[in-house]
Design an enzyme around this catalytic site. Structure first.
Site, PDB file in Angstrom:
ATOM      1  N   GLU A 217      64.878   3.935  44.376  1.00  0.00           N
ATOM      2  CA  GLU A 217      64.474   2.696  45.054  1.00  0.00           C
ATOM      3  C   GLU A 217      63.164   2.280  44.408  1.00  0.00           C
ATOM      4  O   GLU A 217      62.179   3.008  44.498  1.00  0.00           O
ATOM      5  CB  GLU A 217      64.331   2.951  46.561  1.00  0.00           C
TER       6      GLU A 217
ATOM      7  N   LYS B 142      57.546  15.640  47.531  1.00  0.00           N
ATOM      8  CA  LYS B 142      56.274  15.418  46.843  1.00  0.00           C
ATOM      9  C   LYS B 142      55.693  14.090  47.284  1.00  0.00           C
ATOM     10  O   LYS B 142      56.141  13.015  46.893  1.00  0.00           O
ATOM     11  CB  LYS B 142      56.427  15.400  45.318  1.00  0.00           C
TER      12      LYS B 142
ATOM     13  N   TYR C 139      64.772  13.080  33.077  1.00  0.00           N
ATOM     14  CA  TYR C 139      64.618  14.491  33.474  1.00  0.00           C
ATOM     15  C   TYR C 139      65.982  15.084  33.823  1.00  0.00           C
ATOM     16  O   TYR C 139      66.289  16.227  33.459  1.00  0.00           O
ATOM     17  CB  TYR C 139      63.721  14.646  34.701  1.00  0.00           C
TER      18      TYR C 139
ATOM     19  N   LEU D 212      57.817  10.599  46.656  1.00  0.00           N
ATOM     20  CA  LEU D 212      57.421   9.480  47.525  1.00  0.00           C
ATOM     21  C   LEU D 212      56.303   8.623  46.947  1.00  0.00           C
ATOM     22  O   LEU D 212      55.472   9.124  46.184  1.00  0.00           O
ATOM     23  CB  LEU D 212      56.949  10.033  48.878  1.00  0.00           C
TER      24      LEU D 212
ATOM     25  N   TRP E  67      52.961   5.724  47.740  1.00  0.00           N
ATOM     26  CA  TRP E  67      51.770   5.734  48.601  1.00  0.00           C
ATOM     27  C   TRP E  67      51.713   4.549  49.563  1.00  0.00           C
ATOM     28  O   TRP E  67      50.833   4.475  50.404  1.00  0.00           O
ATOM     29  CB  TRP E  67      50.509   5.716  47.731  1.00  0.00           C
TER      30      TRP E  67
ATOM     31  N   CYS F 120      57.441  -3.060  48.127  1.00  0.00           N
ATOM     32  CA  CYS F 120      58.437  -3.349  47.096  1.00  0.00           C
ATOM     33  C   CYS F 120      59.266  -4.585  47.412  1.00  0.00           C
ATOM     34  O   CYS F 120      59.744  -5.258  46.525  1.00  0.00           O
ATOM     35  CB  CYS F 120      59.337  -2.144  46.877  1.00  0.00           C
TER      36      CYS F 120
ATOM     37  N   SER G 268      57.792   3.212  41.102  1.00  0.00           N
ATOM     38  CA  SER G 268      57.894   2.184  40.064  1.00  0.00           C
ATOM     39  C   SER G 268      59.187   2.338  39.251  1.00  0.00           C
ATOM     40  O   SER G 268      59.740   3.443  39.139  1.00  0.00           O
ATOM     41  CB  SER G 268      56.700   2.289  39.116  1.00  0.00           C
TER      42      SER G 268
ATOM     43  N   GLU H 256      55.753  -7.515  38.644  1.00  0.00           N
ATOM     44  CA  GLU H 256      55.419  -7.075  40.006  1.00  0.00           C
ATOM     45  C   GLU H 256      53.917  -6.806  40.071  1.00  0.00           C
ATOM     46  O   GLU H 256      53.383  -6.041  39.279  1.00  0.00           O
ATOM     47  CB  GLU H 256      56.191  -5.799  40.350  1.00  0.00           C
TER      48      GLU H 256
HETATM   49  P1  NDP Z   1      54.761   5.677  40.640  1.00  0.00           P
HETATM   50  O1  NDP Z   1      56.145   5.293  40.359  1.00  0.00           O
HETATM   51  O2  NDP Z   1      53.900   6.109  39.528  1.00  0.00           O
HETATM   52  O3  NDP Z   1      54.715   6.828  41.752  1.00  0.00           O
HETATM   53  C1  NDP Z   1      55.750   7.132  42.653  1.00  0.00           C
HETATM   54  C2  NDP Z   1      55.903   8.638  42.760  1.00  0.00           C
HETATM   55  O4  NDP Z   1      56.315   9.167  41.495  1.00  0.00           O
HETATM   56  C3  NDP Z   1      54.598   9.342  43.092  1.00  0.00           C
HETATM   57  O5  NDP Z   1      54.840  10.444  43.913  1.00  0.00           O
HETATM   58  C4  NDP Z   1      54.114   9.752  41.720  1.00  0.00           C
HETATM   59  O6  NDP Z   1      53.199  10.806  41.710  1.00  0.00           O
HETATM   60  C5  NDP Z   1      55.392  10.155  41.043  1.00  0.00           C
HETATM   61  N1  NDP Z   1      55.251  10.132  39.606  1.00  0.00           N
HETATM   62  C6  NDP Z   1      54.389   9.423  38.848  1.00  0.00           C
HETATM   63  N2  NDP Z   1      54.534   9.708  37.532  1.00  0.00           N
HETATM   64  C7  NDP Z   1      55.501  10.647  37.458  1.00  0.00           C
HETATM   65  C8  NDP Z   1      56.096  11.352  36.378  1.00  0.00           C
HETATM   66  N3  NDP Z   1      55.707  11.165  35.116  1.00  0.00           N
HETATM   67  N4  NDP Z   1      57.065  12.239  36.666  1.00  0.00           N
HETATM   68  C9  NDP Z   1      57.458  12.451  37.943  1.00  0.00           C
HETATM   69  N5  NDP Z   1      56.918  11.833  38.993  1.00  0.00           N
HETATM   70  C10 NDP Z   1      55.956  10.929  38.764  1.00  0.00           C
HETATM   71  O7  NDP Z   1      54.086   4.501  41.374  1.00  0.00           O
HETATM   72  P2  NDP Z   1      52.519   4.253  41.511  1.00  0.00           P
HETATM   73  O8  NDP Z   1      52.176   4.920  42.740  1.00  0.00           O
HETATM   74  O9  NDP Z   1      51.695   4.629  40.370  1.00  0.00           O
HETATM   75  O10 NDP Z   1      52.502   2.690  41.555  1.00  0.00           O
HETATM   76  C11 NDP Z   1      52.683   1.942  40.357  1.00  0.00           C
HETATM   77  C12 NDP Z   1      53.516   0.744  40.618  1.00  0.00           C
HETATM   78  O11 NDP Z   1      54.799   1.157  41.082  1.00  0.00           O
HETATM   79  C13 NDP Z   1      53.005  -0.154  41.711  1.00  0.00           C
HETATM   80  O12 NDP Z   1      52.006  -0.986  41.267  1.00  0.00           O
HETATM   81  C14 NDP Z   1      54.279  -0.845  42.097  1.00  0.00           C
HETATM   82  O13 NDP Z   1      54.534  -1.855  41.177  1.00  0.00           O
HETATM   83  C15 NDP Z   1      55.329   0.222  41.987  1.00  0.00           C
HETATM   84  N6  NDP Z   1      55.606   0.912  43.245  1.00  0.00           N
HETATM   85  C16 NDP Z   1      56.742   0.609  43.902  1.00  0.00           C
HETATM   86  C17 NDP Z   1      56.990   1.179  45.129  1.00  0.00           C
HETATM   87  C18 NDP Z   1      58.211   0.871  45.906  1.00  0.00           C
HETATM   88  O14 NDP Z   1      58.147   0.896  47.123  1.00  0.00           O
HETATM   89  N7  NDP Z   1      59.328   0.627  45.272  1.00  0.00           N
HETATM   90  C19 NDP Z   1      56.064   2.116  45.756  1.00  0.00           C
HETATM   91  C20 NDP Z   1      54.933   2.443  44.945  1.00  0.00           C
HETATM   92  C21 NDP Z   1      54.727   1.819  43.741  1.00  0.00           C
HETATM   93  P3  NDP Z   1      51.621  10.557  41.858  1.00  0.00           P
HETATM   94  O15 NDP Z   1      51.395   9.219  42.400  1.00  0.00           O
HETATM   95  O16 NDP Z   1      51.272  11.617  42.786  1.00  0.00           O
HETATM   96  O17 NDP Z   1      51.032  10.758  40.504  1.00  0.00           O
END
Ligand code: NDP
Length: 498
Positions: free
Chosen positions: A266, A190, A254, A164, A166, A301, A244, A397
């Protein structure tokens, strides 16, 4: 539901914040005792030290989930039994909305108004809607000759990992958990490291509602450890991810390097808000434009940040959207008068602020906004005028409250610029001409097109992206349930009329 600032503060001061992982029906520490801090982005205070689950913890959770799946207590229960437990969970969420909303606001910096609405209405509604769907999903009988009867049945797909973001912590949990549980799957969730708290509280409510041990497991932790361990686990059948585009790609890798689990994605967007020359620029349209960009501080998003406006009306549009941006109240997330709370982390605020600098450096005309001075991670709604399609802030973005207006000459140029992106999540079109509206809706390569009003749709309508915004799977609607179901053919040879 509404809370005054005093009521919200009083709930906040008495909150017991959950900090342990939830595995096999019990709260527990990480096996190696590791923790990570979660911070209130409005005050920059550490509010909890939460269990940081390792690959060993993921393994424990998957073993419990597989056991619960195989014993059939949930997966093979009569759908009406799952339904009544999920309805109870929905009712418990409604009863505990104030507490959950304050917890979410502290953890994420989201406004209390948004948290109350999302949790008391949408989260509770999601569990109710998919509970109701559980005993109304039918299989098929395929056409055959008299020598056979062919049944096409749907079965719960197994153990699913739900990873998920944040920006809507409990709502995204509900988008995925409600259909996965209704389908009969066992789940490993998670939450994002920035916002783990409400998912953990949800686990407690699910246990109270009667969800059996092992069916729901919540594993807080960091992406590189906990998220990756879920992505690579050989006994997880499906992962559904929101976040992201970069990390979505990791999950495909993976899967390729482990058990070829199915991956639902998504991801990001850079969605257009298109205003054709016949649209009437009034308060209603401007409100939709502002909401499309600034809702949740732009950390959304489907935010419509590329506002593509016919040049004949662009100046008046810019004036009005700038005035509306300046009227937003940015500040204390627990105050119901606040429209935009804090950005989720210091790093994220710095990233958004970097994009604002880039917009100015590349010749954008900044008409409002910027970083707010003082403690907490606050950015004022920012409007740029006169952007061109090649600028960085038009292409990438930003995930913050930074809106850019691109003037265009006519519908076909608007369409061409709208399509000029690697993303395909959402688009809004304003026009009074139904033929032009339909033309645009059919030509825009994205998962949702909203006409004459910004909307993501609702529970009943599928949500997901084209291109680098998503996979073929969809959240919401009956389509979300399909993500968590396998299809089986049962071919019965009947011997014809003998
Ligand atoms: P991430 O894609 O990094 O995080 C989303 C989820 O993936 C979190 O639970 C995160 O864990 C997990 N994650 C991060 N890195 C890994 C990895 N290497 N392997 C497996 N799981 C992983 O998004 P961010 O929260 O860092 O945000 C970064 C950008 O992503 C934003 O600025 C935005 O552009 C985009 N975003 C898009 C969203 C949407 O609704 N589509 C939502 C959030 C972000 P953890 O955060 O606990 O490290």
């Amino acid at each position: 539901m509404e809370l005054t600032k005093k009521e919200a503060q009083s709930i906040a001061s008495g909150l017991k914040l959950p900090a342990k992982a939830f595995i096999d029906g019990r709260f527990c520490d990480a096996s190696d005792g590791a923790v990570f801090e979660t911070i209130n982005p409005a005050t920059v205070e550490v509010i909890a030290r939460v269990a940081h689950c390792s690959a060993t913890d993921v393994d424990r959770a998957v073993i419990a989930a597989r056991r619960s799946f195989d014993d059939g207590g949930w997966s093979r229960a009569a759908p009406e039994d799952r339904k009544s437990i999920l309805l109870r969970l929905s009712a418990l969420i409604r009863e505990n909305t104030a507490e959950l909303a304050v917890m979410e606001s502290l953890d994420s910096g989201k406004t209390i108004t948004d948290c109350l609405h999302e949790i008391g209405n949408e989260v509770a509604d999601f569990f109710q809607w998919y509970a109701e769907l559980a005993d109304k999903s039918f299989g098929k009988v395929a056409p055959t000759g008299e020598d056979a009867m062919a049944l096409v049945v749907k079965e719960p797909a197994g153990v699913v990992g739900l990873v998920l973001p944040w920006n809507f912590p409990l709502l995204m949990a509900a988008w995925k958990l409600a259909p996965a549980l209704a389908a009969g799957c066992s789940c490993i969730v998670k939450p994002a490291e920035q916002t783990p708290l409400t998912a953990l509280r949800l686990a407690e409510l699910a246990r109270e509602a009667g969800v059996p041990d092992g069916v729901l497991n919540i594993l807080p932790g960091l992406g590189e450890t906990t998220g990756q361990a879920i992505g690579r686990h050989a006994d997880i059948d499906i992962v559904s991810f929101t976040g992201s585009t970069e990390v979505g790609g990791y999950f495909l890798r993976y899967a390729g390097e482990s058990n070829l689990k199915s991956i639902g994605l998504e991801m990001g967007g850079k969605s257009p808000f298109i205003v054709l020359d016949d649209a009437v620029i009034n308060d209603d349209l401007i409100e939709h434009a502002a909401t499309a960009a600034f809702w949740n501080g732009g950390q959304n998003c489907s935010a419509n940040m590329r506002q593509i406006v016919d040049a004949r009306i662009a100046e008046s549009y810019l004036e009005q959207i700038t005035a509306r941006a300046k009227s937003y109240v940015v500040g204390d997330p627990l105050d119901p008068a606040t429209d935009i709370g804090a950005m989720v982390t210091r790093e994220h605020m710095a990233q958004v602020s970097g994009y604002i600098d880039r917009g100015n450096a590349e010749g954008g005309r900044m008409l409002s906004g910027g970083v707010r001075k003082g403690d907490g991670y606050f950015i004022e709604p920012t409007v740029f005028g006169n952007l061109t399609p090649d600028m960085t802030i038009v292409r990438e973005e930003i995930f913050g409250p930074v809106l850019g207006v691109l003037p265009v000459s006519g519908m076909e140029e608007a369409l061409k610029i709208a399509k000029d992106t690697e993303y395909g999540l959402h688009a809004t079109v304003f026009t009074q001409d139904i033929d032009r509206a339909i033309h645009m809706a059919r030509r825009l390569p994205c998962g949702t097109v909203a006409i004459n009003g910004f909307s993501e749709g609702d529970i009943k309508t599928p949500f997901g992206g084209y291109k680098r915004s998503g996979s073929l799977s969809r959240d919401n609607g009956t389509e979300a349930m399909d993500q968590y179901l396998q299809t089986k053919t049962i071919w019965i040879s009947t011997g014809g009329s003998k």
